[in-house]
Design a protein around this motif. Sequence first.
Motif, short mmCIF file in Angstrom:
data_model
loop_
_atom_site.label_atom_id
_atom_site.label_comp_id
_atom_site.label_asym_id
_atom_site.label_seq_id
_atom_site.Cartn_x
_atom_site.Cartn_y
_atom_site.Cartn_z
N GLY A 292 0.78 -1.22 0.00
CA GLY A 292 0.00 0.00 0.00
C GLY A 292 0.82 1.28 0.00
N GLU A 322 -5.75 9.44 0.32
CA GLU A 322 -6.99 9.57 1.08
C GLU A 322 -8.08 8.64 0.56
OE1 GLU A 322 -8.01 13.67 0.83
OE2 GLU A 322 -6.16 14.38 1.80
N ASP A 323 -7.98 8.18 -0.67
CA ASP A 323 -9.04 7.38 -1.30
C ASP A 323 -8.72 5.89 -1.34
OD1 ASP A 323 -10.43 9.77 -1.85
OD2 ASP A 323 -9.29 10.03 -3.72
N ARG A 324 -7.65 5.47 -0.70
CA ARG A 324 -7.31 4.06 -0.74
C ARG A 324 -7.23 3.49 0.68
NH1 ARG A 324 -1.91 6.22 -2.15
NH2 ARG A 324 -0.55 5.86 -0.33
N GLU A 325 -7.14 2.18 0.74
CA GLU A 325 -7.04 1.51 2.03
C GLU A 325 -5.74 1.90 2.72
OE1 GLU A 325 -9.21 -0.52 3.55
OE2 GLU A 325 -10.62 -0.12 1.91
N PRO A 326 -5.74 2.00 4.05
CA PRO A 326 -4.49 2.35 4.76
C PRO A 326 -3.38 1.36 4.43
CG PRO A 326 -6.38 2.45 6.24
CD PRO A 326 -6.86 1.81 4.97
N ALA A 327 -2.19 1.86 4.33
CA ALA A 327 -1.04 1.00 4.02
C ALA A 327 -0.68 0.15 5.22
CB ALA A 327 0.15 1.86 3.62
#
Length: 335
Positions: A292, A322-327
Motif C-alpha cells: 500500500g 486519502e481514497d485508498r485503504e491504509p497502508a
Amino acid sequence: MNRNTPLSPRPVHEVSHRVQSAAQLRANGVTAAQTAAQCLPGGPWQQLLPGVYLLHPGTPTNDDRVRGALLYAGRPPAGARRTVPDRSGPGYGEAMVTGLAALALYGFTSAPPVIALHRIDVLVPRTRRLRSTRFVEVTRATVLPRPQHRLGVPLAPVERALADAVASLTDASTVRRILTEAVRGGHCEPTSVVRELNAAELLGRAHVVDAVDALLVEGRAVAEGRLYEMVRTHGLPEPLWNVELSLPGGGFLGGVDAYWPEQAVALELGTRSPREEHVAFAAEREHLERLGVTVVRVTPKQLRESTARLSVVVRTAMMAAEDREPAAYVVVLPR
C-alpha cells in the motif's frame, strides 16, 4: 597572372566568412589558379588546411580554426567533389566538433580554450576516408549523434564530447575536473556519461574508474540538493529524508530518499546505473506497492528540468492516499 592580379568582385561581396573551402571558392567564381596565386608567400590569403583557405594573412583565430576543421572534415568524398556546394550552407556536411574543443565551446572552464589546443577533434561517419592533418584530429562513429549547435557551430552532445576528451587524457585530476563540471554545471547526468564512457571502452582505465566514482557521488549530491529545494520551494510537507523501510519482523523493503509516513508515499531518486534502475527499483517498488506504499521515482534530469511538474506528481500521490485503504505498517530507520 601574379598574386596581385585582382579577382572578380563576386567573391568579395558574396563570401560570408574569411575561411572558405576550395569548393566554396569555386562556387563563387574563384578558380584554382587564382586561389594558388593569392596564397603565394606574402600574398593576402593562406592555406589553412588541405582544401581550406584563410582569406587573410594574419594568425588564425579560434573561429577560423574551428570553421576550417569543420570544412576540412565535412568536405564531400572524392567522387562527389565536383558537385557545386550550396552557397547558403556552412559546408560542414555531417562533421561536428567533439573532445576538448567541443567542451571549450560549451563553456567548460576545466577545458583549455580552443586557441590553446594543439588539435581540434572532429567527429565524422566511420565510412569517411579522411586523414587527420595539422591541427585536425579525425574521430569516427558508426552512428553519428545528433549535434548541438552553439553560435552556428555543430558540436557533439556533451556526453560524447566528454568520452572523446577522456580518451585522449592520461591525467587523473583533469579527467575528474571535466567530469565533475559536466554534472555540477548541469550539462548532463552521471548515468548518461557512464554509459558513453562504457561504450567507448574507457572504464577499464584506472584513472577513469576513480573519476567515475567521484562523478556518481557528485551527481547524487547535486540531485539531492535539487530534491530538497523542490520540497521547500513548492510547499510540500517535510518528509523523512534518506530512510530504510522494513517489515516489523525485520524484512528489508528498500531504501528511499524521502518518505511521507502519513500518506505512505515514498520517493526514490534514480541515480543508479540503468541496469540497477531497471532491476532493483522494479523489485523494490513492486514489494512496497503490495503493502500500500505509493512509490514515486524521480530522475536527476527531471529534477533539473522541471521541479514544478514533479511537485505536482508528488502532491497528487499524497492526495490519492486519502481514497485508498491504509497502508501496512512499516518500520522506518535512518539510512
